[in-house]
Enzyme design. Sequence first.
Site, mmCIF file in Angstrom:
data_model
loop_
_atom_site.group_PDB
_atom_site.id
_atom_site.type_symbol
_atom_site.label_atom_id
_atom_site.label_comp_id
_atom_site.label_asym_id
_atom_site.label_seq_id
_atom_site.Cartn_x
_atom_site.Cartn_y
_atom_site.Cartn_z
ATOM 1 N N GLU A 234 -3.498 7.381 -0.236
ATOM 2 C CA GLU A 234 -2.593 6.559 0.582
ATOM 3 C C GLU A 234 -3.334 6.295 1.880
ATOM 4 O O GLU A 234 -3.512 7.192 2.695
ATOM 5 C CB GLU A 234 -1.273 7.293 0.815
ATOM 6 C CG GLU A 234 -0.181 6.384 1.349
ATOM 7 C CD GLU A 234 -0.099 6.384 2.867
ATOM 8 O OE1 GLU A 234 -0.634 5.423 3.480
ATOM 9 O OE2 GLU A 234 0.468 7.327 3.429
ATOM 10 N N CYS A 268 1.295 4.337 9.074
ATOM 11 C CA CYS A 268 0.717 3.387 8.122
ATOM 12 C C CYS A 268 1.765 2.404 7.626
ATOM 13 O O CYS A 268 1.447 1.266 7.291
ATOM 14 C CB CYS A 268 0.068 4.130 6.956
ATOM 15 S SG CYS A 268 1.164 5.330 6.174
#
Length: 465
Positions: A234, A268
């Site tokens: 990720e 993010c």
Amino acid sequence: MAIATVNPATGETLRTYEAHGPDEVERRIDAAHEAFRHWRTTPFAERARLLRAAATLLDEDAEDIARTMTLEMGKPLTAARAEAGKCAKAMRWYAKHAEELLADEHPAESDVRDSGADRARVHYRPLGPVLAVMPWNFPLWQVIRFAAPALMAGNTGLLKHASNVPRTALYLGDLFRRAGYPDGCFQTLLIGSAEVEAVLRDPRVAAVTLTGSEPAGRAVASAAGDVVKKTVLELGGSDPYIVMPSADIVRAVKTAVTARVQNNGQSCIAAKRFIVHEGVYEDFTERFTAAMNALTVGDPLDESTDVGPLATEKGRADLEELVDDAVGKGAHVLCGGARPEEPALSRGWYYRPTVLTGITPAMRIHREEAFGPVATVYPVRDAEEAVTVANDSPFGLSSNVWTRRDEDVDFFVRDLQAGGVFVNGMTASHPALPFGGVKRSGYGRELSGHGIKEFCNVTTVWQRA
């Protein structure tokens, strides 16, 4: 090598820790390997009991660990408390649902007979010790969302946390020990980035998961690929936030501010690129700029603070470079664009909430992730142009769409290149929903049934009488 806790609000070094040497790293890897031999066959009921015990301890420790996170990486104390609570809830969710998520699957009887078997099933088995390379921005949540499903699946865990959050990293290792987990089930490795590859390549380590930067993801994926080990990545995100004419503008603006400055803008999945239909562009931009400009920047331990410091001095410098590059190439600063002028904030790594317009593809910020409280706003003519701008990014983590038209929803769900589409709300992670991205935002999924199965051996059991 020393690993330090440095308060980003003051630049003060609070404590220094000695890194684990090769002998201690070896001992911990071996302990994880040995623990797996027994943990893998531990009944689900016992795994769940221990995970619930850890969640109870975390609830009891919430105020202390929240303060630790704030002192180590600067998130507002209120957000840190919420993070601790979210982790405890996720642990209880996996304790409740893991057994059913990993239950055997049975193909249709007709398909079983057609394969030549009298019976067949799909069985999920744990892989072994999993190395987790985790970031500083959500120092508790990022780890728990890996650890809870991995442990419930029967794996053991080795945590290499970001080097600027050692106190949180050590707390996590201690949390599972205090909850009663067998020795070696979950351990923290206090090591630097240079030592990660050796741990990853160790034959006793079965797989690796990383949340972090794109360069870190490339390095880990390359090393893991060389030794053929499963990875989940990720990585970065530059999520679009699309506002169409039918949107509730007041709600869209209020949510946009939270979506951009959550965690001091260091997320993010924070909305970063605001793509607004020209019919509501002026209204949205005016309201959004005013709201961003009104945020209180200050000490993250102060309950009234909206935006604290960036976690590292380099992080602020990188953000300043992106803004300066954009302004130098013609971008307009509607608010912010500089460090705060208040003397009380001069020692910390603060940056004012910023709104930029006039963005072009020639600017670095158009393609790179702005990891801090900086928003870019783009006007578009219609939904087709909105998708074109949204997809003009190397990243594809999540996305946000504001509209009251079902036709818009169907169009954006079909065409946006992202791992998630959140309609009339901001992107958030939840244990019941899969989380992850496409393109250079990484691959694989965390959370939900998809996440718990990532580190399982999906085993076909074919049987004839």
